[in-house]
Design a protein around this motif. Structure first.
Motif, PDB file in Angstrom:
ATOM      1  N   ASP A   1       3.329   7.814   5.140  1.00  0.00           N
ATOM      2  CA  ASP A   1       2.524   6.695   5.641  1.00  0.00           C
ATOM      3  C   ASP A   1       3.408   5.493   5.973  1.00  0.00           C
ATOM      4  OD1 ASP A   1       0.257   8.184   5.359  1.00  0.00           O
ATOM      5  OD2 ASP A   1      -0.410   7.240   3.506  1.00  0.00           O
TER       6      ASP A   1
ATOM      7  N   LYS B   1       3.966   6.548  -0.868  1.00  0.00           N
ATOM      8  CA  LYS B   1       3.452   7.177   0.354  1.00  0.00           C
ATOM      9  C   LYS B   1       4.533   7.127   1.434  1.00  0.00           C
ATOM     10  CE  LYS B   1      -1.447   6.121  -0.428  1.00  0.00           C
ATOM     11  NZ  LYS B   1      -2.660   5.455   0.135  1.00  0.00           N
TER      12      LYS B   1
ATOM     13  N   ILE C   1       5.165   6.184   9.277  1.00  0.00           N
ATOM     14  CA  ILE C   1       4.255   5.963  10.408  1.00  0.00           C
ATOM     15  C   ILE C   1       4.079   4.469  10.663  1.00  0.00           C
ATOM     16  CG2 ILE C   1       1.860   6.218  11.169  1.00  0.00           C
ATOM     17  CD1 ILE C   1       1.879   8.929   9.634  1.00  0.00           C
ATOM     18  N   HIS C   2       3.976   3.701   9.587  1.00  0.00           N
ATOM     19  CA  HIS C   2       3.875   2.241   9.703  1.00  0.00           C
ATOM     20  C   HIS C   2       5.099   1.674  10.430  1.00  0.00           C
ATOM     21  CE1 HIS C   2       3.317  -1.968   8.544  1.00  0.00           C
ATOM     22  NE2 HIS C   2       4.539  -1.951   8.040  1.00  0.00           N
TER      23      HIS C   2
ATOM     24  N   ASP D   1       7.378  16.083   3.074  1.00  0.00           N
ATOM     25  CA  ASP D   1       6.492  14.924   3.175  1.00  0.00           C
ATOM     26  C   ASP D   1       5.242  15.280   3.982  1.00  0.00           C
ATOM     27  OD1 ASP D   1       8.158  13.058   1.764  1.00  0.00           O
ATOM     28  OD2 ASP D   1       9.432  12.934   3.533  1.00  0.00           O
TER      29      ASP D   1
ATOM     30  N   VAL E   1       1.182  15.518   2.539  1.00  0.00           N
ATOM     31  CA  VAL E   1       0.083  14.769   3.156  1.00  0.00           C
ATOM     32  C   VAL E   1      -0.935  15.724   3.783  1.00  0.00           C
ATOM     33  CG1 VAL E   1      -0.523  13.102   4.950  1.00  0.00           C
ATOM     34  CG2 VAL E   1       1.486  12.719   3.519  1.00  0.00           C
TER      35      VAL E   1
ATOM     36  N   GLU F   1       0.818  -1.218   0.000  1.00  0.00           N
ATOM     37  CA  GLU F   1       0.000   0.000   0.000  1.00  0.00           C
ATOM     38  C   GLU F   1       0.851   1.268   0.000  1.00  0.00           C
ATOM     39  OE1 GLU F   1      -2.057   0.813   3.884  1.00  0.00           O
ATOM     40  OE2 GLU F   1      -1.276  -1.195   4.347  1.00  0.00           O
ATOM     41  N   TYR F   2       2.150   1.119   0.234  1.00  0.00           N
ATOM     42  CA  TYR F   2       3.042   2.283   0.271  1.00  0.00           C
ATOM     43  C   TYR F   2       3.987   2.354  -0.925  1.00  0.00           C
ATOM     44  CZ  TYR F   2       1.640   1.437   5.113  1.00  0.00           C
ATOM     45  OH  TYR F   2       0.917   1.175   6.251  1.00  0.00           O
TER      46      TYR F   2
ATOM     47  N   GLN G   1      -0.879  11.691  11.987  1.00  0.00           N
ATOM     48  CA  GLN G   1      -1.828  10.578  12.039  1.00  0.00           C
ATOM     49  C   GLN G   1      -3.209  11.031  12.509  1.00  0.00           C
ATOM     50  OE1 GLN G   1       0.066   6.978  13.969  1.00  0.00           O
ATOM     51  NE2 GLN G   1       1.631   8.500  14.425  1.00  0.00           N
TER      52      GLN G   1
END
Length: 221
Positions: free
Chosen positions: A55, A52, A58-59, A78, A82, A39-40, A195
């Motif tokens: 993201d 991303k 953060i993951h 970045d 976002v 997904e990134y 987030q």
């Protein structure tokens, strides 16, 4: 062994063979790891591209990697990207890297203006390589509020710089961070992690009421 995600954060796009060489993984194992973060990232032919980065950062934080390590490979741009995407999703008009050069100099990372309410969010994007002390946050807010006060004072010079300032009636200063901040508000300024930003916009009136935040009013006469 070098973490695949950290290599991607550093390079942003890299050939698959180069990634194999840097990580020491064979192709099958590497593709398996990339699938877990699909997904990134995306794979274009034999090139891996991170789509991303924030993201993904953060993951990685949630996976237990240190802020110090991750923050080496992300920067304010970045956060800016976002933040702008989230504001757009909430139907704000968005301006990034707003600059005023005369009669005073000031710069705002991201400005979001809601044409329905006249509310403007003036955002300063910050990230640090380690935890931030409360005193440092206070200093950051003081500087941001100073920029807002200059903007209000010299608004007649600023308003022609962006057409959507015509909707602006009040300003809420916001500091956006990578990790959950130790201080949540100060001097009518919201301090939130990236987030949390989407949820803050969804519940903005409640959040403002909770922290007794009074927006800075703009004299548009």
């Amino acid at each position: 062994m070098i973490d695949v995600s950290l290599v991607l954060l550093k390079h942003r796009r890299i050939l698959l063979d180069e990634l194999i060489g840097l990580t020491g993984l064979n192709r099958e194992v590497l593709l398996g790891k990339l699938k877990k973060i699909k997904e990134y990232v995306r794979i274009d032919d034999d090139e891996v591209v991170i789509v991303k980065p924030l993201d993904l950062a953060i993951h990685l934080l949630k996976q237990g990697l240190s802020v110090k390590e991750i923050s080496r490979y992300i920067d304010w741009s970045d956060f800016e990207k976002v933040s702008a995407e989230i504001l757009n999703a909430h139907k704000y008009f968005v301006k990034t890297n707003f600059r005023l050069t005369k009669p005073v100099k000031l710069e705002i990372d991201v400005i979001g203006v809601d044409p329905r309410s006249g509310r403007g969010l003036f955002i300063d994007c910050k990230h640090w390589s380690r935890g931030i002390h409360r005193s440092a946050l206070v200093e950051i807010v003081d500087k941001h509020v100073n920029r807002i006060e200059k903007f209000i004072k010299y608004y007649r010079w600023a308003r022609d710089k962006w057409v959507y300032f015509k909707y602006l009636r009040e300003i809420i200063p916001v500091i956006i961070t990578l990790t959950t901040p130790s201080l949540r508000y100060y001097k009518n300024t919201l301090i939130v992690s990236i987030q949390e930003f989407n949820q803050v916009l969804l519940d903005l009136y409640t959040v403002l009421d909770l922290f007794n935040i009074e927006p800075y009013r703009l004299d548009v006469k």
